[in-house]
Design a protein around this motif. Sequence first.
Motif: not given
Length: 87
Positions: A18, A23, A48
């Motif tokens: 990432r 995030t 996620q």
Amino acid sequence: MPAKSTMQGQRIKIVLRRFHVQTPREIIRGMITEVDEFGFRVSGRRFQEVTDLETSLPVERPVEGDNKVYWVPFNSVRYSELLLPGS
């Protein structure tokens, strides 16, 4: 015809790199269908990793409902794990 990779057909969990700490972590879970010198194709789902508000522990949530084929270049992989059958 290229030789079949020993990783083909293996179930795998791939955690992608990432670019920013805030995030959510991107994860691909699925089966390796093809491997070449630059990366591999995985038939599976994207998740996620988000923090559960009640327990403050990381939880994997699916991003898409259906399986898709993803091409994952080796340089975008933070780490990966082969998944054992039944896990």
